[in-house]
Design an enzyme around this catalytic site. Structure first.
Site, PDB file in Angstrom:
ATOM      1  N   GLU A  98      -7.285   6.619   4.798  1.00 12.06           N
ATOM      2  CA  GLU A  98      -7.705   7.723   3.921  1.00 12.06           C
ATOM      3  C   GLU A  98      -8.691   7.255   2.853  1.00 12.06           C
ATOM      4  OE1 GLU A  98      -4.942   6.065   3.676  1.00 12.06           O
ATOM      5  OE2 GLU A  98      -4.218   5.958   1.623  1.00 12.06           O
ATOM      6  N   CYS A 147      -0.103   1.628   5.778  1.00  6.75           N
ATOM      7  CA  CYS A 147       0.199   0.547   4.843  1.00  6.75           C
ATOM      8  C   CYS A 147       1.702   0.254   4.753  1.00  6.75           C
ATOM      9  CB  CYS A 147      -0.416   0.843   3.477  1.00  6.75           C
ATOM     10  SG  CYS A 147      -0.408  -0.610   2.383  1.00  6.75           S
ATOM     11  N   HIS A 160      -5.802   1.393   4.599  1.00  5.05           N
ATOM     12  CA  HIS A 160      -5.745   2.778   4.131  1.00  5.05           C
ATOM     13  C   HIS A 160      -6.862   3.571   4.791  1.00  5.05           C
ATOM     14  CE1 HIS A 160      -2.610   2.456   1.105  1.00  5.05           C
ATOM     15  NE2 HIS A 160      -3.001   1.202   1.027  1.00  5.05           N
TER      16      HIS A 160
END
Lengths: 259, 205
Positions: free
Chosen positions: B186, B79, B184
């Site tokens: 994650e 990001c 993202h």
């Protein structure tokens, strides 16, 4: 192309999953951590936890719930309920939340939205609004009023005005929760959702009233919501998240199907 | 040791937790020496590029990241970490790290129904070959939250693209031992974790 999101909302009281009808008559219906994992495995796009714990000495239980969920679930996690300061927000972020939902405390002290937006970023600051349908008059040009404290206290604030103010203060997303529709399963408040979605330039999450897949379709198309919040209809295993998504996809609404 | 760069930009523990899930032990650090000496580096981040760049500079992390990149060891940007790796961002008109030639621009749409930030799940169109993308399929969706997007000078550094409204932007970029995603990973479910798992195997070439 951006997908419409399905978000499951879990009300948590003293660490247990609870569900209310029109904000009263709250019942415990299970373990929030295992529910969260179940929805994640079934393709849920995002989770919201709402802490409805009444006593302040039990507030820290929520941090453990968030921590447990964050270890198993790798989608955005949003937490609301009882957040009054940036410090409260930071504690939740540290436990594993991505986003913070502010509600009553923001109405009482609007700077809270700006403070959170500054400290944790606009995109992580969600303004959640509980909204009641009222008579349209000069005080309530939109015909809707903001209520707080779980729907018990009227504020005299016009809902549309507050939504615009929230955006201006730095909220990155808005939750439009209709008190009239909450828990009824008769469908979202389409008029309200659309009015707000058309007026702001940040994403709007529709909340309250989902009972059938058609309701999600309506609010994501006619209601112009960017995301639909579901609770009862998935908590009681009537519908699976994957079924809702398949239904929306079949009717031409873009949703995430591969996970 | 895998170092996760701490510059007060976002929830680094989410990244650390996801790393642990795929078997990657990591250390969150604000110490430039630790970053320079790490085996691998993750340069994550959410929030404002303007304050992020200032914090990087104050902590001497800007030079540490460039020095680490020059070592040839694997580095992953996420990001804001992708955006700051370019030369410049419109956000606060800040000069950035200059690892990848290009700049960041803000989304701007004539049509009001297109909201900014771009928040939610969107598709990846794979346009370049890269070992990190071996387990990812064209059309897989990832979670995005951003108002600015990268515009690398050359398409050679664009590995994946995503379309929002009428704008198609670089959502995955790569240059030598640097690989970065605008989304993202994650927070992108099991498919995102697959990318993170690929990073644990990747040697930077």
């Amino acid at each position: 192309m951006l997908s419409k999101r399905i978000i499951a909302c879990l009300d948590v009281r003293d660490g247990n999953l609870a569900k209310s009808v029109k904000f009263v008559d709250t019942k415990d219906i299970g373990d929030p951590v295992s529910k969260a994992k179940e929805y994640y495995d079934d393709g849920l796009d995002e989770l919201v936890f709402y802490d409805i714990t009444a006593s302040s000495d039990k507030r820290n239980i929520m941090l453990d719930v968030v921590e447990d969920v964050a270890r198993q679930v790798y989608i955005p996690l949003s937490v609301g309920g009882g957040i009054r300061t940036v410090e409260d927000a930071n504690k939740l972020l540290w436990s594993g939340a991505e986003k913070i939902n502010v509600n009553s405390a923001a109405v009482q002290r609007p700077e809270l939205v700006a403070e959170c937006a500054h400290a944790i970023g606009n995109q992580n600051t969600v303004l959640s609004m509980d909204i009641l349908k009222v008579e349209t008059n000069s005080d309530f040009p939109s015909g809707y009023e903001i209520v707080i404290n779980g729907g018990r206290t009227r504020t005299g604030l016009d809902a549309l005005k507050w939504a615009l103010r929230g955006e201006e203060l730095g909220a990155g997303e808005l939750v439009v929760n209709s008190i009239d529709a909450d828990g009824t399963r008769d469908g979202y408040e389409i008029t309200l959702t659309r009015m707000i979605a058309e007026s702001v330039s940040i994403p709007v999450i529709a909340s309250g009233g989902a009972g059938k897949p058609e309701h999600l379709y309506e609010v994501l198309t006619e209601g112009q919501a960017d995301a639909a919040l579901v609770a009862s209809m998935v908590h009681y295993n009537e519908y699976k998240v994957s079924e809702l998504k398949q239904y929306l996809n079949d009717r031409g609404v873009k949703v995430r199907l591969r996970y | 040791m895998l170092a996760i760069v701490d510059y007060d930009a976002g929830n680094l523990r989410s990244v650390q937790r996801a790393c642990l899930r795929v078997g990657l032990e990591s250390q969150i650090t604000a110490d430039p020496d630790v970053v320079v000496k790490a085996d691998k580096v993750i340069f994550p981040g959410v929030g404002s590029a303007e304050s992020a760049v200032s914090t990087l500079q104050t902590r001497g992390l800007d030079q540490a990241i460039v020095e680490f990149f020059n070592s040839g060891r694997p580095m992953l940007g996420i990001c804001l970490g992708l955006q700051i790796a370019l030369e410049f961002t419109e956000e606060g008109n800040k000069k950035c790290l200059g690892i990848v030639p290009g700049a960041c621009e803000r989304f701007s749409f004539a049509e009001k129904s297109l909201k900014v930030p771009h928040i939610g799940w969107n598709e990846l169109e794979i346009v370049g070959k890269h070992p990190m993308l071996a387990s990812i399929n064209d059309g897989d969706e990832f979670y995005f939250v951003h108002s600015y997007f990268a515009h690398p000078t050359t398409n050679d550094h664009v590995l994946g693209r995503t379309t929002y409204g009428d704008k198609t932007f670089a959502s995955v970029i790569g240059k030598d031992n640097f690989f970065a995603t605008q989304f993202h990973l994650e927070k992108s479910g099991e498919i995102g974790l697959r990318l993170l798992s690929a990073f644990s195997d990747w040697q930077g070439d």
